[in-house]
Design a protein around this motif. Structure first.
Motif, PDB file in Angstrom:
ATOM      1  N   ARG A  27       0.825  -1.348   0.198  1.00  0.00           N
ATOM      2  CA  ARG A  27       0.092  -0.103   0.142  1.00  0.00           C
ATOM      3  C   ARG A  27       0.863   1.397   0.054  1.00  0.00           C
ATOM      4  O   ARG A  27       1.836   1.400   0.481  1.00  0.00           O
ATOM      5  N   ASN A  28       0.678   2.291  -0.601  1.00  0.00           N
ATOM      6  CA  ASN A  28       1.269   3.503  -0.567  1.00  0.00           C
ATOM      7  C   ASN A  28       0.722   4.296   0.458  1.00  0.00           C
ATOM      8  O   ASN A  28       0.180   5.391   0.455  1.00  0.00           O
ATOM      9  N   LYS A  29       1.073   3.684   1.676  1.00  0.00           N
ATOM     10  CA  LYS A  29       0.719   4.397   2.953  1.00  0.00           C
ATOM     11  C   LYS A  29       2.050   4.787   3.660  1.00  0.00           C
ATOM     12  O   LYS A  29       2.989   3.830   3.420  1.00  0.00           O
ATOM     13  N   PRO A  30       2.144   5.328   4.868  1.00  0.00           N
ATOM     14  CA  PRO A  30       3.525   5.545   5.647  1.00  0.00           C
ATOM     15  C   PRO A  30       4.030   4.381   6.183  1.00  0.00           C
ATOM     16  O   PRO A  30       5.291   4.154   6.065  1.00  0.00           O
ATOM     17  N   GLU A  31       2.832   3.505   6.962  1.00  0.00           N
ATOM     18  CA  GLU A  31       3.704   2.159   7.596  1.00  0.00           C
ATOM     19  C   GLU A  31       4.319   1.238   6.472  1.00  0.00           C
ATOM     20  O   GLU A  31       5.415   0.906   6.743  1.00  0.00           O
ATOM     21  N   PRO A  32       3.575   0.794   5.395  1.00  0.00           N
ATOM     22  CA  PRO A  32       4.193  -0.283   4.528  1.00  0.00           C
ATOM     23  C   PRO A  32       5.452   0.798   3.916  1.00  0.00           C
ATOM     24  O   PRO A  32       6.424  -0.124   3.585  1.00  0.00           O
ATOM     25  N   VAL A  33       5.411   1.865   3.594  1.00  0.00           N
ATOM     26  CA  VAL A  33       6.614   2.316   2.982  1.00  0.00           C
ATOM     27  C   VAL A  33       7.697   2.485   3.979  1.00  0.00           C
ATOM     28  O   VAL A  33       8.923   2.243   3.517  1.00  0.00           O
ATOM     29  N   ALA A  34       7.741   2.739   5.186  1.00  0.00           N
ATOM     30  CA  ALA A  34       8.630   2.831   6.278  1.00  0.00           C
ATOM     31  C   ALA A  34       9.091   1.415   6.417  1.00  0.00           C
ATOM     32  O   ALA A  34      10.606   1.302   6.759  1.00  0.00           O
ATOM     33  N   ALA A  35       8.414   0.145   6.411  1.00  0.00           N
ATOM     34  CA  ALA A  35       8.812  -1.058   6.340  1.00  0.00           C
ATOM     35  C   ALA A  35       9.939  -1.350   5.145  1.00  0.00           C
ATOM     36  O   ALA A  35      10.825  -1.967   5.263  1.00  0.00           O
ATOM     37  N   LEU A  36       9.465  -0.890   4.020  1.00  0.00           N
ATOM     38  CA  LEU A  36      10.373  -1.003   2.895  1.00  0.00           C
ATOM     39  C   LEU A  36      11.685  -0.292   2.952  1.00  0.00           C
ATOM     40  O   LEU A  36      12.747  -0.715   2.536  1.00  0.00           O
ATOM     41  N   VAL A  37      11.546   0.917   3.288  1.00  0.00           N
ATOM     42  CA  VAL A  37      12.923   1.683   3.664  1.00  0.00           C
ATOM     43  C   VAL A  37      13.742   0.878   4.415  1.00  0.00           C
ATOM     44  O   VAL A  37      14.858   0.814   4.578  1.00  0.00           O
ATOM     45  N   ALA A  38      13.146   0.467   5.790  1.00  0.00           N
ATOM     46  CA  ALA A  38      14.031  -0.262   6.706  1.00  0.00           C
ATOM     47  C   ALA A  38      14.566  -1.387   6.090  1.00  0.00           C
ATOM     48  O   ALA A  38      15.845  -1.869   6.431  1.00  0.00           O
ATOM     49  N   GLU A  39      13.967  -2.210   5.206  1.00  0.00           N
ATOM     50  CA  GLU A  39      14.433  -3.489   4.724  1.00  0.00           C
ATOM     51  C   GLU A  39      15.582  -3.020   3.620  1.00  0.00           C
ATOM     52  O   GLU A  39      16.834  -3.436   3.700  1.00  0.00           O
ATOM     53  N   LEU A  40      15.568  -1.803   3.104  1.00  0.00           N
ATOM     54  CA  LEU A  40      16.535  -1.199   1.949  1.00  0.00           C
ATOM     55  C   LEU A  40      17.777  -0.627   3.054  1.00  0.00           C
ATOM     56  O   LEU A  40      18.913  -0.919   2.483  1.00  0.00           O
ATOM     57  N   LEU A  41      17.630  -0.275   4.042  1.00  0.00           N
ATOM     58  CA  LEU A  41      18.562   0.241   4.923  1.00  0.00           C
ATOM     59  C   LEU A  41      19.394  -1.083   5.434  1.00  0.00           C
ATOM     60  O   LEU A  41      20.596  -0.760   5.374  1.00  0.00           O
ATOM     61  N   ALA A  42      18.813  -1.938   5.655  1.00  0.00           N
ATOM     62  CA  ALA A  42      19.507  -3.198   6.209  1.00  0.00           C
ATOM     63  C   ALA A  42      20.531  -3.665   5.028  1.00  0.00           C
ATOM     64  O   ALA A  42      21.619  -4.106   5.246  1.00  0.00           O
ATOM     65  N   ARG A  43      19.770  -3.738   3.855  1.00  0.00           N
ATOM     66  CA  ARG A  43      20.718  -4.240   2.890  1.00  0.00           C
ATOM     67  C   ARG A  43      21.969  -3.102   2.459  1.00  0.00           C
ATOM     68  O   ARG A  43      22.944  -3.719   2.170  1.00  0.00           O
ATOM     69  N   GLN A  44      21.726  -1.884   2.776  1.00  0.00           N
ATOM     70  CA  GLN A  44      22.745  -1.008   2.465  1.00  0.00           C
ATOM     71  C   GLN A  44      23.689  -1.007   3.690  1.00  0.00           C
ATOM     72  O   GLN A  44      25.065  -1.003   3.212  1.00  0.00           O
ATOM     73  N   ALA A  45      23.441  -1.303   4.946  1.00  0.00           N
ATOM     74  CA  ALA A  45      24.200  -1.577   6.030  1.00  0.00           C
ATOM     75  C   ALA A  45      25.071  -2.791   5.608  1.00  0.00           C
ATOM     76  O   ALA A  45      26.179  -2.880   6.135  1.00  0.00           O
ATOM     77  N   GLY A  46      24.660  -3.756   5.072  1.00  0.00           N
ATOM     78  CA  GLY A  46      25.264  -5.078   4.467  1.00  0.00           C
ATOM     79  C   GLY A  46      26.325  -4.617   3.671  1.00  0.00           C
ATOM     80  O   GLY A  46      27.032  -5.704   3.158  1.00  0.00           O
ATOM     81  N   GLY A  47      26.609  -3.662   3.079  1.00  0.00           N
ATOM     82  CA  GLY A  47      27.316  -3.365   1.835  1.00  0.00           C
ATOM     83  C   GLY A  47      26.932  -3.357   0.513  1.00  0.00           C
ATOM     84  O   GLY A  47      27.567  -3.290  -0.500  1.00  0.00           O
ATOM     85  N   THR A  48      25.636  -3.219   0.249  1.00  0.00           N
ATOM     86  CA  THR A  48      24.805  -3.535  -0.771  1.00  0.00           C
ATOM     87  C   THR A  48      24.803  -2.215  -1.750  1.00  0.00           C
ATOM     88  O   THR A  48      24.283  -1.380  -0.803  1.00  0.00           O
ATOM     89  N   ASP A  49      25.091  -2.017  -2.876  1.00  0.00           N
ATOM     90  CA  ASP A  49      24.945  -0.910  -3.592  1.00  0.00           C
ATOM     91  C   ASP A  49      23.405  -0.827  -3.975  1.00  0.00           C
ATOM     92  O   ASP A  49      23.012  -1.595  -4.909  1.00  0.00           O
TER      93      ASP A  49
END
Length: 323
Positions: free
Chosen positions: A37-59
């Motif tokens: 959904r294009n809502k704050p909570e699902p978007v925040a969850a997606l961003v958190a997942e991307l941050l976890a990937r980024q923290a692991g060194g993923t470009d």
């Protein structure tokens, strides 16, 4: 076009097709697809997942297609988190889809195309910078003012026709209100500009050019923040004032303009008309083009481009002096 004929990055790319109520996501590598959904909570969850990937060194690069403002929630969250996001031009993304043979158009297909779009090294996609909130506010004001002016013109045209007296009084009242509201909005935009030294300096530079009044100055500040930071060819291309070749074999076709920002061209049109008669340099330039047999429309476009190049040079000199 076969996938093997393309050159792809090894980074993680997420393509996101944006709708009002949902986001369709497609990733490369992985080729998985999901929507949220294009809502704050699902978007925040997606961003958190991307941050976890980024923290692991993923470009990471997230490619989002501009969608009339519906993409704002996701882009703001990504910018806030420091995740690179490229805001893709819808036409360019669609042309890419056709080039790789993806002719069908669904939300799922569009998301996959955007992911592939971001992966292709030959396109050299760069992250889109976060918009200046001050310019966003000015842009909203001048855009609404433009709509009010268009309505006012419609009312003026209506008054040219015969109508009952009571209706004429109502139309005249509407015209008066629209005119007053347009001035109020322009004053609000000017107040924002005056409250920031860098914007006020740019406003003063713009007003120093023949034909550039307060309206054109505010619109150029809002719609062309790159002034002074690009060379003459780049700034003309962004405005859609760079002539494009149309040659093939022995045929030399007429040059034409294409793409760019129509708001910038609209802001420059009347100043160019004024400069053609009041500015000695641009007046001589216009007369030279006409003497060479150039059509009037082409000559006006050339004057707009020349005026923009002069403005860009003045802004560039101002930026150098500040540094």
């Amino acid at each position: 076009m076969p996938r093997d004929s393309l050159v792809f990055n090894e980074r993680y790319t997420l393509g996101v097709d944006v709708a009002k109520y949902k986001l369709d996501c497609s990733e490369v590598p992985g080729r998985s697809h999901w929507h949220l959904r294009n809502k704050p909570e699902p978007v925040a969850a997606l961003v958190a997942e991307l941050l976890a990937r980024q923290a692991g060194g993923t470009d990471i690069l997230v490619v989002v297609e501009a969608s009339g403002g519906c993409e704002r929630l996701l882009c703001e969250a990504l910018w806030e988190a420091g995740i690179p996001v490229h805001l893709a031009n819808p036409k360019r993304a669609r042309d890419y889809a056709k080039a790789i043979g993806r002719l069908a158009k669904t939300d799922k297909v569009d998301a996959a195309v955007l992911a592939s779009f971001g992966q292709n090294q030959r396109l050299h996609l760069h992250p889109t910078a976060r918009p200046d909130p001050r310019l966003e506010e000015i842009r909203a004001l001048v855009a609404h003012r433009r709509r009010l002016v268009d309505e006012a013109v419609a009312r003026k045209n209506a008054l040219q026709a015969a109508m009952p007296d009571v209706l004429r009084r109502l139309v005249e009242q509407e015209l008066e209100r629209l005119t007053a509201d347009a001035q109020t909005i322009l004053d609000a935009a000017r107040d924002i500009i005056a409250s920031h030294d860098d914007l006020d300096t740019r406003h003063a530079i713009l007003r120093g050019f023949c034909g550039i009044g307060p309206i054109a100055a505010a619109e150029l500040i809002a719609y062309l923040p790159e002034l002074g930071r690009l060379d003459r060819r780049q700034i003309a291309a962004i405005a859609g004032l760079a002539p494009m070749a149309d040659d093939s074999g022995k045929r030399n076709g007429k040059r034409f303009i294409r793409g760019g920002r129509p708001e910038v061209r609209r802001a420059l049109y009347m100043p160019a008309i004024t400069a053609m008669t009041a500015d000695p340099i641009l007046k001589a330039f216009h007369q030279l083009l006409i003497a060479r047999g150039k059509p009037q429309k082409l000559a006006i476009t050339a004057v707009m481009r020349k005026l923009l190049i002069h403005i860009n040079a003045a802004c560039r000199d101002s930026l150098k002096a500040q540094n």
